[in-house]
Design a protein around this motif. Sequence first.
Motif, PDB file in Angstrom:
ATOM      1  N   SER A   5       0.805  -1.220   0.000  1.00 51.00           N
ATOM      2  CA  SER A   5       0.000   0.000   0.000  1.00 51.00           C
ATOM      3  C   SER A   5       0.846   1.282   0.000  1.00 51.00           C
ATOM      4  CB  SER A   5      -0.935   0.014   1.205  1.00 51.00           C
ATOM      5  OG  SER A   5      -0.187  -0.065   2.410  1.00 51.00           O
ATOM      6  N   VAL A   6       2.132   1.171   0.348  1.00 48.31           N
ATOM      7  CA  VAL A   6       2.971   2.379   0.424  1.00 48.31           C
ATOM      8  C   VAL A   6       4.139   2.355  -0.556  1.00 48.31           C
ATOM      9  CG1 VAL A   6       2.362   2.624   2.850  1.00 48.31           C
ATOM     10  CG2 VAL A   6       4.546   1.566   2.231  1.00 48.31           C
ATOM     11  N   LYS A   7       4.294   1.267  -1.289  1.00 52.99           N
ATOM     12  CA  LYS A   7       5.406   1.174  -2.253  1.00 52.99           C
ATOM     13  C   LYS A   7       5.340   2.299  -3.262  1.00 52.99           C
ATOM     14  CE  LYS A   7       6.441  -3.777  -2.188  1.00 52.99           C
ATOM     15  NZ  LYS A   7       6.346  -5.066  -2.919  1.00 52.99           N
ATOM     16  N   GLY A   8       6.480   2.932  -3.492  1.00 49.76           N
ATOM     17  CA  GLY A   8       6.552   4.032  -4.442  1.00 49.76           C
ATOM     18  C   GLY A   8       6.188   5.380  -3.845  1.00 49.76           C
ATOM     19  N   ARG A   9       5.658   5.378  -2.620  1.00 46.75           N
ATOM     20  CA  ARG A   9       5.289   6.648  -1.967  1.00 46.75           C
ATOM     21  C   ARG A   9       6.099   6.904  -0.705  1.00 46.75           C
ATOM     22  NH1 ARG A   9       0.416   7.255   0.184  1.00 46.75           N
ATOM     23  NH2 ARG A   9       0.082   5.035   0.635  1.00 46.75           N
ATOM     24  N   PHE A  10       6.440   5.853   0.011  1.00 41.32           N
ATOM     25  CA  PHE A  10       7.185   5.989   1.259  1.00 41.32           C
ATOM     26  C   PHE A  10       8.609   5.489   1.066  1.00 41.32           C
ATOM     27  CE2 PHE A  10       3.418   5.595   4.486  1.00 41.32           C
ATOM     28  CZ  PHE A  10       2.754   6.606   3.809  1.00 41.32           C
ATOM     29  N   THR A  11       9.549   6.104   1.780  1.00 44.74           N
ATOM     30  CA  THR A  11      10.945   5.684   1.743  1.00 44.74           C
ATOM     31  C   THR A  11      11.481   5.590   3.161  1.00 44.74           C
ATOM     32  OG1 THR A  11      11.274   6.810  -0.378  1.00 44.74           O
ATOM     33  CG2 THR A  11      13.241   6.172   0.856  1.00 44.74           C
ATOM     34  N   ILE A  12      11.979   4.421   3.511  1.00 47.70           N
ATOM     35  CA  ILE A  12      12.572   4.217   4.824  1.00 47.70           C
ATOM     36  C   ILE A  12      14.086   4.318   4.701  1.00 47.70           C
ATOM     37  CG2 ILE A  12      12.687   1.694   4.584  1.00 47.70           C
ATOM     38  CD1 ILE A  12      12.029   1.496   7.577  1.00 47.70           C
ATOM     39  N   SER A  13      14.704   4.902   5.700  1.00 47.62           N
ATOM     40  CA  SER A  13      16.163   5.014   5.714  1.00 47.62           C
ATOM     41  C   SER A  13      16.639   5.046   7.164  1.00 47.62           C
ATOM     42  CB  SER A  13      16.626   6.263   4.969  1.00 47.62           C
ATOM     43  OG  SER A  13      16.118   7.433   5.594  1.00 47.62           O
ATOM     44  N   ARG A  14      17.944   4.946   7.346  1.00 42.18           N
ATOM     45  CA  ARG A  14      18.486   4.992   8.700  1.00 42.18           C
ATOM     46  C   ARG A  14      19.885   5.588   8.675  1.00 42.18           C
ATOM     47  NH1 ARG A  14      18.781  -1.118  10.725  1.00 42.18           N
ATOM     48  NH2 ARG A  14      20.156  -0.287  12.376  1.00 42.18           N
ATOM     49  N   ASP A  15      20.244   6.182   9.797  1.00 38.81           N
ATOM     50  CA  ASP A  15      21.586   6.718   9.997  1.00 38.81           C
ATOM     51  C   ASP A  15      22.157   5.964  11.187  1.00 38.81           C
ATOM     52  OD1 ASP A  15      23.853   8.158  10.738  1.00 38.81           O
ATOM     53  OD2 ASP A  15      23.000  10.060  10.115  1.00 38.81           O
ATOM     54  N   ASN A  16      22.975   4.967  10.918  1.00 37.75           N
ATOM     55  CA  ASN A  16      23.488   4.119  11.991  1.00 37.75           C
ATOM     56  C   ASN A  16      24.370   4.895  12.970  1.00 37.75           C
ATOM     57  OD1 ASN A  16      22.177   1.812  11.018  1.00 37.75           O
ATOM     58  ND2 ASN A  16      23.890   1.269   9.686  1.00 37.75           N
ATOM     59  N   ALA A  17      25.041   5.907  12.492  1.00 37.42           N
ATOM     60  CA  ALA A  17      25.906   6.698  13.378  1.00 37.42           C
ATOM     61  C   ALA A  17      25.085   7.479  14.402  1.00 37.42           C
ATOM     62  CB  ALA A  17      26.757   7.653  12.552  1.00 37.42           C
ATOM     63  N   LYS A  18      23.844   7.796  14.029  1.00 42.88           N
ATOM     64  CA  LYS A  18      22.973   8.565  14.925  1.00 42.88           C
ATOM     65  C   LYS A  18      21.913   7.694  15.589  1.00 42.88           C
ATOM     66  CE  LYS A  18      23.395  12.903  12.327  1.00 42.88           C
ATOM     67  NZ  LYS A  18      22.652  13.964  11.586  1.00 42.88           N
ATOM     68  N   ASN A  19      21.946   6.383  15.320  1.00 37.15           N
ATOM     69  CA  ASN A  19      20.921   5.474  15.869  1.00 37.15           C
ATOM     70  C   ASN A  19      19.519   5.990  15.566  1.00 37.15           C
ATOM     71  OD1 ASN A  19      22.797   3.673  16.923  1.00 37.15           O
ATOM     72  ND2 ASN A  19      22.861   4.696  18.916  1.00 37.15           N
ATOM     73  N   THR A  20      19.314   6.436  14.345  1.00 44.48           N
ATOM     74  CA  THR A  20      18.054   7.068  13.961  1.00 44.48           C
ATOM     75  C   THR A  20      17.541   6.471  12.662  1.00 44.48           C
ATOM     76  OG1 THR A  20      18.678   9.128  15.054  1.00 44.48           O
ATOM     77  CG2 THR A  20      16.911   9.241  13.439  1.00 44.48           C
ATOM     78  N   MET A  21      16.215   6.322  12.606  1.00 42.53           N
ATOM     79  CA  MET A  21      15.544   5.820  11.412  1.00 42.53           C
ATOM     80  C   MET A  21      14.549   6.872  10.947  1.00 42.53           C
ATOM     81  SD  MET A  21      13.071   2.442  11.154  1.00 42.53           S
ATOM     82  CE  MET A  21      12.115   2.965  12.566  1.00 42.53           C
ATOM     83  N   TYR A  22      14.301   6.897   9.644  1.00 42.82           N
ATOM     84  CA  TYR A  22      13.404   7.887   9.074  1.00 42.82           C
ATOM     85  C   TYR A  22      12.360   7.206   8.194  1.00 42.82           C
ATOM     86  CZ  TYR A  22      17.468  10.706  10.309  1.00 42.82           C
ATOM     87  OH  TYR A  22      18.517  11.282  10.973  1.00 42.82           O
ATOM     88  N   LEU A  23      11.241   7.894   8.026  1.00 44.24           N
ATOM     89  CA  LEU A  23      10.235   7.468   7.051  1.00 44.24           C
ATOM     90  C   LEU A  23       9.766   8.703   6.306  1.00 44.24           C
ATOM     91  CD1 LEU A  23       8.617   5.003   6.000  1.00 44.24           C
ATOM     92  CD2 LEU A  23       6.757   5.736   7.522  1.00 44.24           C
ATOM     93  N   GLN A  24      10.185   8.810   5.064  1.00 39.14           N
ATOM     94  CA  GLN A  24       9.722   9.897   4.200  1.00 39.14           C
ATOM     95  C   GLN A  24       8.426   9.452   3.541  1.00 39.14           C
ATOM     96  OE1 GLN A  24      10.958  13.048   3.663  1.00 39.14           O
ATOM     97  NE2 GLN A  24       9.136  13.385   2.405  1.00 39.14           N
ATOM     98  N   MET A  25       7.361  10.197   3.784  1.00 39.79           N
ATOM     99  CA  MET A  25       6.047   9.831   3.275  1.00 39.79           C
ATOM    100  C   MET A  25       5.601  10.899   2.281  1.00 39.79           C
ATOM    101  SD  MET A  25       4.207   8.491   6.791  1.00 39.79           S
ATOM    102  CE  MET A  25       4.194  10.129   7.522  1.00 39.79           C
ATOM    103  N   ASP A  26       5.451  10.505   1.038  1.00 43.76           N
ATOM    104  CA  ASP A  26       5.012  11.411  -0.024  1.00 43.76           C
ATOM    105  C   ASP A  26       3.678  10.941  -0.585  1.00 43.76           C
ATOM    106  OD1 ASP A  26       8.442  11.409  -1.065  1.00 43.76           O
ATOM    107  OD2 ASP A  26       7.425  12.950   0.110  1.00 43.76           O
TER     108      ASP A  26
END
Length: 120
Positions: free
Chosen positions: A61-82
Amino acid sequence: VQLQAFGGGLVQPGGSLRLSCAASGSIFSINDMGWYRQAPGKQRELVAAITSDGRTNYANSVKGRFTISRDNAKNTMYLQMDSLKSEDTAVYYCNAKIRPSGSIRWDASWGQGTLVTVSS
């Protein structure tokens, strides 16, 4: 060890939001991380997941619209939702498998949730 999710809010259909999930505390390592969501009256579902080496997986349902990423150095994960849709309205939770410092055990940790409302 604590996970904190933030970045939710009210957005119009077609708009974008970026969620963040930060892990804090005495952490040795973080393995898989993921975003889940729960809409009113529905079960919690997996939205997207990412491994420690960056491999990703998305709900159809979110393929092509959402992008997950992470910054291991900052112990942080992101979700870009378009291209957000009304059906994306839900409380979004982050999850991570974390190995605390001094431990040989991997614990599944959950963030507190952040509300995303898509409405005009």
